[in-house]
Design a protein around this motif. Structure first.
Motif, mmCIF file in Angstrom:
data_model
loop_
_atom_site.group_PDB
_atom_site.id
_atom_site.type_symbol
_atom_site.label_atom_id
_atom_site.label_comp_id
_atom_site.label_asym_id
_atom_site.label_seq_id
_atom_site.Cartn_x
_atom_site.Cartn_y
_atom_site.Cartn_z
ATOM 1 N N SER A 9 0.827 -1.223 0.000
ATOM 2 C CA SER A 9 0.000 0.000 0.000
ATOM 3 C C SER A 9 0.852 1.261 0.000
ATOM 4 O O SER A 9 0.342 2.360 0.180
ATOM 5 C CB SER A 9 -0.956 -0.003 1.203
ATOM 6 O OG SER A 9 -0.228 -0.040 2.403
ATOM 7 N N ALA A 14 2.308 1.821 -5.444
ATOM 8 C CA ALA A 14 1.164 2.335 -6.209
ATOM 9 C C ALA A 14 1.573 2.650 -7.646
ATOM 10 O O ALA A 14 0.758 2.590 -8.568
ATOM 11 C CB ALA A 14 0.590 3.570 -5.527
ATOM 12 N N GLU B 269 -0.988 12.096 2.754
ATOM 13 C CA GLU B 269 -1.004 10.629 2.736
ATOM 14 C C GLU B 269 -1.509 10.018 4.039
ATOM 15 O O GLU B 269 -1.454 8.797 4.220
ATOM 16 C CB GLU B 269 0.389 10.099 2.385
ATOM 17 C CG GLU B 269 0.830 10.575 0.998
ATOM 18 C CD GLU B 269 2.074 9.883 0.481
ATOM 19 O OE1 GLU B 269 2.706 9.121 1.246
ATOM 20 O OE2 GLU B 269 2.410 10.111 -0.694
ATOM 21 N N GLU B 345 -6.968 1.988 2.995
ATOM 22 C CA GLU B 345 -5.497 2.079 2.957
ATOM 23 C C GLU B 345 -4.931 1.211 1.831
ATOM 24 O O GLU B 345 -3.886 1.535 1.267
ATOM 25 C CB GLU B 345 -4.909 1.672 4.308
ATOM 26 C CG GLU B 345 -5.204 2.691 5.417
ATOM 27 C CD GLU B 345 -4.627 2.321 6.778
ATOM 28 O OE1 GLU B 345 -4.850 3.084 7.736
ATOM 29 O OE2 GLU B 345 -3.953 1.265 6.903
ATOM 30 N N GLY B 348 -3.768 2.551 -1.583
ATOM 31 C CA GLY B 348 -2.539 3.342 -1.703
ATOM 32 C C GLY B 348 -2.754 4.682 -1.024
ATOM 33 O O GLY B 348 -3.902 5.064 -0.730
ATOM 34 N N PRO B 349 -1.679 5.423 -0.771
ATOM 35 C CA PRO B 349 -1.811 6.669 0.004
ATOM 36 C C PRO B 349 -2.785 7.661 -0.615
ATOM 37 O O PRO B 349 -3.551 8.310 0.093
ATOM 38 C CB PRO B 349 -0.392 7.230 0.018
ATOM 39 C CG PRO B 349 0.501 6.093 -0.324
ATOM 40 C CD PRO B 349 -0.290 5.141 -1.149
#
Lengths: 168, 427
Positions: A9, A14, B269, B345, B348-349
């Motif tokens: 994550s 990403a 984030e 979560e 991704g941020p």
């Protein structure tokens, strides 16, 4: 060792999301139910869309009489008559646009066709903030039975924003 | 979907950004009052809207929220000595008062007045409802203190917690107005969680997993109504409130306390998920309080000594695949809060919204983004964004059964605003 979730994550990971289309264009039919919304829909029709097409049912308040067909029940923006059932057959989503306080009687015909073909319907009522609750209620009660999602929006721009968000 | 530039606009909240400006125009929860329990207690690091700050409480009990770093050599004042109405940097003894004004520079002659030329950036910090609120915008635009109902009921009727969420604020907030996930992700909790179970509304929820949604603009944001079939042709409505930019309130269930959230950016984030529960006419029962403190309902357990959830990404949220298979929990993660957080979560941020495929039932999310973008444009022209006026804050969520032909906004008009001395409308 970092857990799977912690590692995957992160912002770094990403960046590795596959950069390929993950959906096919959806066929969205946008139908104005009354003259004020027809103006909005006509303006929208002039813009660039993926697979959205625009129609008006504002001239047709009720179902075809016995013996008449749906063949000429709908018009495209150029004024050509269209077959409602055929249009619904080819749709992933039908968006019915109505102005608060106007008659949305055509919603029942369109909604029934969508219901038969199991096509998702969305109703958009524009100008809800400027009209009386009674006027809004009238339009709402005509749309509610036939819209699986109903939005009351104050700004006309919402129609475009919604269609873009849906990749129409 | 959102284009990249729209996504950037909504997700970036640091100083100088449009969305950051919108957040800065209203009071934001900064920390729990219990984090500064007494005068001259240790200071607490606070990062909000990408600004590193320090919260502290001086000898007279005055709250301070100042730049974290000493103006001299950039030392963190978290190491400071909280003494005699000021915070003293332990490096060279520079001392600041609760407004950030430097009041002592020991190496300079007192008569020189040098210290008067040094002032740390500071923001007001006030206690209300067990929460310390701050306003980080232009002083001339500072609104009255917040009047969210949970923060103004007597202290024994309200419970507030906060947890770190390791994602951008927007994807967290969008979870708060995404009513259609409840029947799936939280289906294992509705009849088990002590703060949810026993509601007749749960039966409607589970009996009709395809609710019909109506999204209606409200003065402060949105009403998101989820409609399910009830008896005698009536509809069971659950109306969620969204007040811009980051307040959401979940519809009530039976006589349980009503809950909701603030989603406050720490940086781009991370965010604080603030969770509150309250009743209007009675104190929270011992059982309710114990449940909340134990992390039930929308609250959570913590890594001791922190506000990081015990289930977090470093332990894969303690996912239990056997429980998922058995159907004890839908996702294998226990607890409503962490079921949401784990998935948000995992995006991704900052989720790339250019890749998403929204559907018609996501209109609540689409409308929230539309209203935020519209408000940002209007703000640039000098208009005040929705959510700041006190009447926008005096709102309520509601669970009601209504006749089929009525707009819920009209039929439940009274239920959607604060009614002094009356509980929420609930089923």
């Amino acid at each position: 060792m970092q857990s799977e979730s912690a590692r995957m994550s992160s912002a770094t990971e990403a960046r590795f999301r596959i950069d390929a289309p993950n959906s096919l264009p959806r066929a969205v039919k946008v139908i104005a139910l009354d003259p004020p919304s027809e103006r909005v829909v006509k303006t929208l029709a002039q813009r660039q869309w993926s697979r959205a097409t625009f129609f008006t049912a504002s001239a047709f308040g009720s179902a075809p009489k016995a013996g008449e067909s749906f063949a000429g029940w709908l018009s495209d923006i150029a004024g050509r008559t269209k077959n409602l059932v055929e249009e619904v057959n080819g749709a992933d989503l039908v968006v019915m646009v109505a102005a608060a306080g106007e008659s949305a009687g055509a919603a029942s015909i369109i909604g029934e066709a969508c219901s038969l073909k199991r096509v998702m319907t969305t109703g958009l009522i524009l100008g809800g903030a400027d009209k009386s609750d009674e006027a809004l209620g009238k339009t709402l009660s005509q749309l509610r039975p036939w819209a699986l999602m109903l939005v009351v929006a104050s700004a006309e721009e919402y129609v475009e924003d919604m269609l873009r968000a849906l990749r129409a | 979907m959102l284009r990249k530039e729209q996504n950037d606009l909504l997700t970036q909240t640091g100083p100088g950004t449009p969305m950051g400006r919108m957040f800065r125009l209203s009071w934001q929860p900064a920390l729990l009052a219990s984090e500064l329990p007494e005068n001259e207690c240790p200071p607490v690091r606070v990062k909000l809207l990408s600004e590193r700050l320090l919260a502290w409480r001086d000898t007279q009990g005055r709250y301070a929220l100042t730049d974290e770093f000493c103006a001299h050599r950039g030392v963190s004042l978290w190491f400071g000595r909280n003494e005699e109405n000021g915070l003293r940097c332990p490096y060279h003894g520079w001392k600041y008062d609760h407004t950030g004004q430097c009041i002592e520079v020991p190496s300079e002659p007192t008569e020189s007045g040098f210290c008067k030329k040094i002032k740390l950036k500071s923001y007001p910090l006030v206690e209300r409802g067990g929460v310390l609120w701050t306003y980080m915008g232009p002083p001339e635009q500072q609104p009255p203190l917040p009047e969210w109902e949970f923060a103004v009921v007597p202290a024994d009727r309200s419970f507030t917690s906060k947890r770190l969420q390791e994602s951008n604020w927007l994807q967290a907030m969008e979870g708060g107005i995404d009513s259609s996930h409840v029947s799936f992700l939280h289906s294992g909790e509705l009849d088990k969680d002590p703060l949810f179970k026993g509601s007749k509304g749960n039966r409607y929820n589970m009996g009709d997993k395809k609710p019909v949604f109506e999204v209606v603009e409200s003065p402060g944001g949105l009403y998101i109504g989820a409609r399910r079939n009830a008896e005698n042709g009536h509809y069971y409505w659950r109306v969620t409130q969204y007040v811009m930019p980051a307040f959401t309130m979940i519809p009530p269930r039976a006589d349980h306390p009503v809950h909701g959230h603030f989603w406050v950016p720490i940086d781009d984030e991370n965010c604080w998920a603030w969770s509150f529960d309250y009743k209007v006419t009675r104190p929270l029962s011992a059982h309710e309080l114990e449940s909340m403190q134990a992390g039930k309902g929308i609250h959570n357990e913590y890594v001791p000594g922190t506000f990081r959830p015990r289930q977090n990404k470093d332990n894969d949220y303690l996912i239990d695949r056997a429980a998922q298979k058995r159907g004890d929990t839908y996702s294998g993660v226990y607890g409503i809060a962490m079921q949401d957080a784990s998935l948000q979560e995992s995006m991704g941020p900052i989720v790339d919204r250019a890749k998403e495929n929204l559907v018609s039932t996501d209109n609540g999310i689409i409308m929230a983004r539309h209203r935020l973008l519209r408000a940002l444009k209007a703000m640039e022209k000098g208009e005040t964004p929705p959510g700041i006026a006190l009447e926008h804050q005096r709102c309520r969520s509601a669970a009601v059964v209504l006749p089929p032909d009525q707009p819920f906004k009209e039929a439940a008009k009274e239920a959607l605003v604060v009614q002094t001395g009356k509980e929420h409308a609930t089923v």
